[in-house]
Design a protein around this motif. Structure first.
Motif: not given
Lengths: 315, 236
Positions: A64, A119, A122, A126, A137, A225-228, A230-231
């Motif tokens: 990430g 995390q 992340y 985010a 976000g 997105y950050p979640s994609s 930092f998954d």
């Protein structure tokens, strides 16, 4: 030894050339890109865990960081693609330096610490207070640079370089010192090996590999997105592929990715219930019968002759 | 003869527990010095503190006249010191890889010659060169550890109880090898031992008792002294 190195290099070249040719026969470039990316990522995990014993459960943190470093270089610094990729790697290396005190931990403590720090990264990325820099976000849109074909071939070039690098490490005295450090770092220091420096080098190299993957991935998808990026499952996939193929081997991560990512795409998307079942069964079989990975099957003959080296197959 | 090793007023121990109390000793170039002491006397602590595996509480260590007290162990190894102990062997590497690792900082061509030389000295190891070190017997492991320590032809070898767990035959072999290396390369040895058999090759003897040096001298002088009976039996 030279003959084996030539064979390993030839196999690596054939692998990459096959990926160069595959888009002419198979139109889903995303699957091919992801497979090549996971090969590189699992080699990055292999370098760190397979050779030195540090299990990076938070490996996705570097991935990430690379994606965001690359995007920031493009959007805010207006770097050209190549420089932005280099910036992404340098940015990830800087994150690696900051997180290097983790190397004082070992075993489960390192794994958990690494997961927690990923995390934290992340969370920082985010954070809405950094929206002006990271997009917060809302994610990142670099679609004006969208070029899947170019990013695919850059990933293949990286795959080739990483394979050559792993072959060199496995054959070098540096690689020997890494494998020995995994068993007994005090004993290795008694041979004049700078254990702290070598660990740091491997840590940064592994971080740089993940960062470069993240940067190229960001270029490939161009909106995320950050979640994609930092998954956690990205890092876990890389770990499982490496373990499945064979930790500490040159081709284990490649074999593991081809088999498991192949299964994932054959049945994982259309019938996820069977995919979970197949994955579970495969992993149980692996743990019970092949704890050193699929490639250890080929080494059993040698073990039968007492010519050992079973714990770290060479290919 | 100039000093290869000089330890001055070294105090050391573990997590606040002092084991060594202001120990001073020196070893000249090409000399075999034996450090005698009973269990718990502080022999291993002294060797580890000399090398920097344990950070000394106070005192100084000089090698070839240079203060190396704060140098890391690997830096001291690169200055020509070797350490032979229970750390000697890496069981998951082959015998050949163990030897190569012993000469990690040597130039590639030099290393090749020195590995070949060690195989001459240890023909049993040559036969099993591709096998994992973990498959060797205790005695063979000691031999491999010794070969690994000596491969760089060091100026000074620190040996921590080389006879521990060895049969008399292997002990004699260790003693012969120390003599050979001293003769061929002029290496100095500081051998921490309980086994008085090593006095046969000692040019100089130190007795360590309760973390303090209680005797310094030659073997002949030791025979005149009651230092051993005090150290081993507490007889006064």
């Amino acid at each position: 030894m030279r003959k084996q190195t030539t064979i390993d290099l030839s196999i690596s070249l054939v692998l990459v050339l096959a990926f160069v040719a595959l888009p002419h026969f198979y139109s889903n470039l995303t699957i091919l890109f992801m497979m090549a990316m996971y090969m590189v990522l699992s080699q990055g995990v292999n370098l760190l865990y397979g050779l030195t014993g540090y299990m990076p459960f938070g490996y996705v943190g570097f991935f990430g960081a690379g994606a965001y470093g690359f995007s920031i270089a493009l959007q805010h610094l207006h770097f050209p693609i190549v420089l932005a990729l280099i910036f992404g790697v340098l940015f990830t290396s800087l994150v690696g330096v900051i997180l290097s005190p983790l190397l004082r931990l070992s075993g489960a403590y390192f794994a958990i610490g690494n997961l927690a720090t990923s995390q934290v990264i992340y969370g920082i990325v985010a954070n809405s207070h950094l929206q002006g820099i990271t997009g917060g976000g809302d994610g990142v849109d670099i679609s004006q640079y969208f070029n899947q074909t170019a990013s695919y071939y850059v990933m293949l070039a990286v795959l080739l370089v990483v394979m050559v690098g792993i072959i060199w490490v496995k054959r070098s005295s540096f690689g020997l010192s890494l494998q020995a450090m995994r068993d007994d770092s005090v004993s290795v220091a008694m041979s004049g090996v700078n254990v702290v420096r070598n660990r740091m080098l491997v840590w940064l190299a592994s971080a740089a590999i993940a960062g470069l993957c993240g940067a190229i991935y960001a270029w490939f998808i161009s909106f995320f997105y950050p979640s994609s990026v930092f998954d956690v499952s990205i890092g876990i996939f890389a770990i499982v592929f490496m373990l499945f193929g064979g930790q500490g081997t040159i081709f284990g991560p490649v074999i593991g990715t081809i088999i498991l990512y192949g299964i994932y795409n054959v049945i994982g998307v259309s019938t996820p219930q069977y995919f979970q079942l197949a994955y579970g069964v495969l992993i149980v079989i692996l743990v019970m019968f092949l704890p050193n990975g699929v490639l250890s099957l080929f080494k059993r003959g040698r073990r039968a002759h007492g010519r050992v080296l079973e714990s770290r197959p060479n290919f | 003869m100039s000093e290869i090793l000089s330890i001055q007023s070294l105090s050391s121990g573990y997590e606040g527990m002092q084991v060594l109390n202001r120990v001073s000793l020196s070893v000249d170039q090409g000399v075999t010095a034996v450090l005698l002491g009973a269990n718990g006397a502080g022999k291993t602590t002294l060797l580890k503190s000399t090398l920097g595996i344990i950070s000394p509480m106070s005192g100084e260590v000089f090698i070839d006249g240079n203060n190396v007290t704060k140098d890391k162990p690997e830096a001291k190894i690169r200055k020509g010191i070797a350490y032979f102990s229970e750390f000697g062997v890496l069981p998951n590497l082959s015998i050949h890889e163990n030897l190569k690792l012993g000469g990690f900082f040597l130039h590639h061509s030099d290393l090749k010659d020195k590995v070949a030389y060690m195989y001459e000295k240890f023909p049993d190891l040559k036969e099993k060169r591709k096998e994992l070190a973990g498959s060797l017997s205790g005695g063979q492991r000691k031999m491999l550890g010794m070969a690994r320590a000596l491969i760089s032809q060091p100026k000074l070898v620190l040996m921590d109880e080389p006879s521990a767990g060895l049969s008399p035959l292997f002990v004699n072999q260790v003693i012969s090898l120390v003599k050979e290396f001293k003769k061929e390369f002029g290496s100095a040895f500081l051998i921490a031992e309980q086994n008085v058999k090593f006095l046969d090759i000692a040019d100089h003897v130190f007795v360590l008792d309760g973390g303090e040096i209680t005797f310094t001298g030659t073997v002949a002088e030791l025979q005149e002294s009651d230092a051993i009976s005090k150290a081993y039996f507490g007889v006064h």
